[in-house]
Design an enzyme around this catalytic site. Structure first.
Site, PDB file in Angstrom:
ATOM      1  N   HIS A 218       0.223 -10.886 -43.921  1.00 55.72           N
ATOM      2  CA  HIS A 218       1.584 -10.568 -44.354  1.00 55.72           C
ATOM      3  C   HIS A 218       1.573  -9.202 -45.010  1.00 55.72           C
ATOM      4  CE1 HIS A 218       0.902 -11.322 -48.736  1.00 55.72           C
ATOM      5  NE2 HIS A 218       0.099 -12.283 -48.335  1.00 55.72           N
TER       6      HIS A 218
ATOM      7  N   GLU B  78       5.239 -13.970 -49.934  1.00 55.97           N
ATOM      8  CA  GLU B  78       5.217 -14.125 -51.384  1.00 55.97           C
ATOM      9  C   GLU B  78       6.439 -14.860 -51.928  1.00 55.97           C
ATOM     10  OE1 GLU B  78       2.651 -13.552 -52.979  1.00 55.97           O
ATOM     11  OE2 GLU B  78       1.510 -11.932 -52.055  1.00 55.97           O
TER      12      GLU B  78
ATOM     13  N   ASP C  56      -4.286  -8.405 -51.692  1.00 62.39           N
ATOM     14  CA  ASP C  56      -3.309  -9.379 -51.184  1.00 62.39           C
ATOM     15  C   ASP C  56      -2.111  -8.651 -50.604  1.00 62.39           C
ATOM     16  OD1 ASP C  56      -1.929 -11.694 -50.659  1.00 62.39           O
ATOM     17  OD2 ASP C  56      -1.487 -12.155 -52.742  1.00 62.39           O
TER      18      ASP C  56
ATOM     19  N   ASP D 248       4.268  -8.074 -47.041  1.00 64.65           N
ATOM     20  CA  ASP D 248       4.994  -8.008 -48.308  1.00 64.65           C
ATOM     21  C   ASP D 248       4.004  -8.175 -49.455  1.00 64.65           C
ATOM     22  OD1 ASP D 248       4.614 -10.775 -47.551  1.00 64.65           O
ATOM     23  OD2 ASP D 248       6.002 -11.336 -49.154  1.00 64.65           O
TER      24      ASP D 248
END
Length: 372
Positions: free
Chosen positions: A67, A135, A103, A69
């Site tokens: 991901h 998230e 992350d 974001d």
């Protein structure tokens, strides 16, 4: 591997905590330039790509999933407000510092390069997906799944912290989910000098809490390992002023679910008059149901660790939910394997080791080229 570090820095520098569009643009452009894969951009902003002999949804598909974001940066991690300014990115002492390095844009970069470089065996489709909205509950993953994203197997390259042994890239065969819910107790207001004229919502909520305290936390077994969930009341809100019997009280419950089991929270609503149960968020757990796939990923990881002279990785359980839960719920056999290092993700000093990213790249590429 300078290309991997450079790509990580490029992605990390692009703000994506309020609007993921620019980061998705960069990933899409790179895939179209560097690969001959079929590249798609869906309505949620996620980037999907496919390559292989068949180049369609019907093949035996292995997906690398991430991901782009991130959580909001600290002041020290940005050069401006919102998405108007960039993110501060620094490389020093073999590490890359910045919001999203761990992350999980570093692992996204490793997936992109492995997707480009790998030569999958005949009959296998190789897919790549970088989702939006991980998230905030997996909005991008859920949209893609609803619109046909259905790989047979997926490695979710999640970089959230503290699921791997320090210095090792372990392979997650299961993770917990999270169900956030509220018990709402209703009563009847009255003046506190005459409490018998009302029905105290806080008392009803207290009775419901007593029921919750007696419930068993969820528990299951995955690959011979016990996965234990948890159940806790975390907030209580009721009443408006000191001299009025409260007519409403809300009890917030945090439950960490496990594959195949959940606490019977509804029992509290059934047992106490005037109490209702509302589910606010339900992030599903994940358990890999394909033993051969789990063994193949661990074997690929162990080969890389052995080549680098590192301790051998293991199958482990992750305490936090990821997009793997949504994929598993839809029928994809998932594992989680990414750049997880202690104390990095979501911190104002977030960083990732370049050597860890290179290790991930080698694991992903080796797995893509492996027969299992």
């Amino acid at each position: 591997m300078d290309e991997l570090a450079d790509l990580t820095e490029k992605l990390v520098a692009i703000p994506s905590h309020e609007d993921e569009t620019a980061a998705g643009d960069a990933i899409e452009e790179w895939l179209r330039t560097e690969t001959d894969a079929r590249v798609e951009r869906d309505d949620a902003g996620s980037v999907l790509a496919y390559k292989g002999e068949t180049n369609d949804y019907d093949a035996d598909t292995l997906a690398f999933v991430g991901h782009h974001d991130v959580v909001p940066p600290a002041d020290r991690q940005t050069t401006g407000e919102g998405n108007a300014g960039g993110y501060v990115v620094e490389r020093r002492d073999g590490r890359i510092y910045g919001r999203g390095t761990a992350d999980m844009k570093g692992a996204v970069a490793a997936c992109m390069l492995a997707f480009r470089d790998a030569e999958p065996p005949a009959g296998r489709e190789l897919a790549f997906a970088s989702f939006t909205g991980e998230e905030v509950g997996g909005t991008g993953a859920r949209h893609a799944i609803d619109n046909g994203f259905a790989p047979e197997r997926a490695v979710v390259a999640e970089g959230s912290t503290d699921y791997s042994t320090p210095g090792v890239t372990d392979v997650v065969v299961a993770h917990k989910g999270r169900r956030a819910s509220t018990l709402v107790a209703s009563g009847t207001a009255a003046h506190a000098s005459e409490p018998e004229d009302g029905e105290n919502a806080i008392y009803r909520a207290s009775d419901a809490i007593d029921v919750v305290r007696e419930l068993d936390a969820p528990e299951s077994t995955v690959f011979g390992e016990t996965v234990s969930g948890s159940l806790a009341v975390t907030m209580v809100h009721g009443g408006e002023t000191w001299n009025v019997i409260p007519e409403r009280c809300e009890v917030t419950i945090d439950e960490r679910t496990v594959p195949g089991d959940r606490a019977d929270i509804g029992r509290a609503a059934d047992a106490v008059d005037g109490v209702e149960w509302e589910v606010d968020q339900d992030l599903p757990p994940m358990a890999c149901g394909d033993d051969a796939f789990a063994d193949a990923v661990l074997a690929a990881a162990r080969e890389v660790h052995d080549q680098l002279g590192l301790d051998a990785p293991e199958h482990v359980i992750k305490p936090h939910a990821t997009d793997a839960g949504w994929l598993a719920e839809a029928g994809t056999d998932c594992l989680v394997c990414g750049a997880s290092e202690p104390g990095e993700a979501h911190t104002d000093t977030e960083s990732v080791g370049v050597d860890v990213l290179e290790r991930c790249y080698r694991i992903y590429r080796g797995l893509a080229e492996r027969t299992f």
